[in-house]
Design a protein around this motif. Structure first.
Motif, PDB file in Angstrom:
ATOM      1  N   GLN A  38      -4.926   1.184   2.975  1.00 49.84           N
ATOM      2  CA  GLN A  38      -5.141   2.626   2.915  1.00 49.84           C
ATOM      3  C   GLN A  38      -6.562   2.975   3.353  1.00 49.84           C
ATOM      4  O   GLN A  38      -7.513   2.320   2.959  1.00 49.84           O
ATOM      5  CB  GLN A  38      -4.917   3.133   1.496  1.00 49.84           C
ATOM      6  N   GLU A  63       0.804  -1.217   0.000  1.00 50.05           N
ATOM      7  CA  GLU A  63       0.000   0.000   0.000  1.00 50.05           C
ATOM      8  C   GLU A  63       0.841   1.273   0.000  1.00 50.05           C
ATOM      9  O   GLU A  63       0.297   2.367   0.033  1.00 50.05           O
ATOM     10  CB  GLU A  63      -0.931  -0.002   1.213  1.00 50.05           C
ATOM     11  N   LEU A  75      -0.546   9.828   4.329  1.00 48.85           N
ATOM     12  CA  LEU A  75      -1.391   8.666   4.080  1.00 48.85           C
ATOM     13  C   LEU A  75      -1.741   7.986   5.399  1.00 48.85           C
ATOM     14  O   LEU A  75      -0.887   7.848   6.277  1.00 48.85           O
ATOM     15  CB  LEU A  75      -0.648   7.693   3.168  1.00 48.85           C
ATOM     16  N   LEU A  78      -2.957   4.451   7.133  1.00 46.68           N
ATOM     17  CA  LEU A  78      -3.101   3.016   6.977  1.00 46.68           C
ATOM     18  C   LEU A  78      -3.752   2.438   8.228  1.00 46.68           C
ATOM     19  O   LEU A  78      -3.460   2.874   9.347  1.00 46.68           O
ATOM     20  CB  LEU A  78      -1.734   2.342   6.769  1.00 46.68           C
TER      21      LEU A  78
END
Length: 309
Positions: A262, A225, A254, A256
Motif C-alpha cells: 500500500q 494488502e 487504494l 499499490l
C-alpha cells in the motif's frame, strides 16, 4: 421499635438509570469497534500516519491519491439510470473512455468529460462487470455470472458485439460463486491481465502478448494488502505501473506499488477530495497517461479527479 426509613424513589431510580446508561455506552463502543473493524479504519489510520513520512520524491514517484480533487462530481450519464455502470477503461488510441453496463449489457463510449458518444449492445453476455482496453482496439470483458472472459475487437464502425464471435476464456470457480471475477486491468509493462475477485478480495494474473490469445492459466497473487470489504475494479497507472484497487463497500480507492504494498488511499465519502456527496456505489476506475482519474458509480454517475499539487 424504630422503623427504618424507606428509600426514596429518586434513590431507587438512580441505579437503574446508571445501569441503563452503562449498557448503552457499552453497546455504542462495541458497535463502533465493529464498524471500524469492518471498514478497516485501523488500517487506514496506520496508512494515513505512514503517508505523513513519505518524502516529496517518494510522493512524486507514486500516484499519490491524497492530492486528487473532484472536478466533475457525480455527472449523470443520460438515459442509463436503470443500466448499472459496472466498470470504466481509458483508450489511449482514441483518447476516449469505455464503460460497461451490467444490468442491461452494453458498452458505451464517453469523452473525457463524461459525454456519451455511442452505445453498443453486448449480445450474449449475462452480467458484464469488468473491462480493460488492451492494444489495437482490443477490449477484455469479464462476465461475473458466467465466470467468463472475452476479448473483443472494437473500432469506429462497431455498433454491437456478439460474444460468440470472439475468443472466450473460462475463469474457473470462485470461493463465492456469486461474488466472482468482477475486475480486470491490462498491464502492458508485464504483458499480462490483472484479474480481481470481488469477495473475498483476491488478485490473479494471466499472461498475454496483447493479442486475443492468453498464455497458460491464471496465477493467484499474494493479496495481504487487500484489507477492503470487497474488490469492485482495478486499473494500472501507465506512468508508474502502480495498481489502483477500488472498493464500493469500503468507499475507498487504494494505491499499490509494483510489489503489492500500500502506498496511498482516497476515501470516497462526501466532504473529502472535493466530493460534495459520498459516491453511492463506485464500480469502475481508470487513469489516463496525464494522471487524470475517472470513476463510475451505480446507477449512472461519472466522476473526474485531477491532481492539485
Amino acid at each position: 421499635m424504630a422503623t427504618r426509613p424507606l428509600p426514596s424513589a429518586q434513590t431507587s431510580r438512580r441505579p437503574r438509570f446508571f445501569m441503563r446508561w452503562y449498557y448503552w455506552l457499552l453497546l455504542v463502543i462495541v458497535a463502533g469497534y465493529g464498524l471500524a473493524f469492518a471498514m478497516h479504519w485501523d488500517d487506514r489510520g496506520l496508512l494515513w500516519v505512514l503517508e505523513r513520512f513519505e518524502s516529496p520524491t517518494e510522493r512524486k514517484e507514486s500516484i499519490w491519491l491524497p492530492d486528487y480533487q473532484a472536478v466533475i462530481d457525480g455527472k449523470a450519464l443520460p438515459g442509463m439510470e436503470k443500466d448499472e455502470a459496472s466498470d470504466l477503461a481509458y483508450n489511449p488510441q482514441t483518447k476516449t473512455l469505455f464503460a460497461v453496463m451490467g444490468k442491461n449489457p452494453f458498452l458505451v463510449e464517453l469523452n473525457l468529460q463524461g459525454d456519451v458518444l455511442r452505445k453498443m449492445p453486448l449480445m450474449g453476455w449475462s452480467n458484464p462487470e469488468g473491462l480493460t482496453v488492451m492494444a489495437n482496439g482490443l477490449i477484455a470483458i469479464t462476465d461475473e455470472r458466467e465466470h467468463m472472459l472475452s476479448i473483443v475487437k472494437v473500432d469506429a464502425d462497431t455498433r454491437e458485439l456478439q460474444r460468440d464471435n470472439f475468443p472466450k476464456y473460462d475463469l474457473g470457480t470462485s470461493e463465492d460463486q456469486n461474488k466472482a471475477f468482477e475486475a480486470v486491468a491490462w498491464d502492458s509493462r508485464n504483458q499480462q491481465l490483472l484479474l480481481g475477485e470481488e469477495r473475498p478480495p483476491a488478485l490473479f494474473t494471466w499472461k498475454s502478448d496483447g493479442s486475443q490469445t492468453l498464455s497458460g492459466d491464471k496465477q493467484k497473487l499474494a493479496s495481504n494488502e487487500l484489507d477492503i470489504r470487497n474488490l469492485s475494479a482495478l486499473a494500472i497507472d501507465p506512468r508508474t505501473g502502480h495498481t489502483l484497487v477500488l472498493s464500493a463497500d469500503s468507499h475507498l480507492l487504494l494505491e499499490l506499488d509494483e510489489t503489492g504494498e500500500q502506498v496511498s488511499f482516497m476515501t470516497l465519502l462526501g466532504g473529502f477530495n472535493g466530493l460534495k456527496k459520498t459516491i453511492p456505489r463506485a464500480e469502475g476506475v481508470t487513469m489516463d497517461e496525464a494522471g487524470t482519474l475517472y470513476i463510475v458509480s451505480e446507477p449512472n454517475l461519472f466522476y473526474r479527479f485531477e491532481k492539485q499539487k
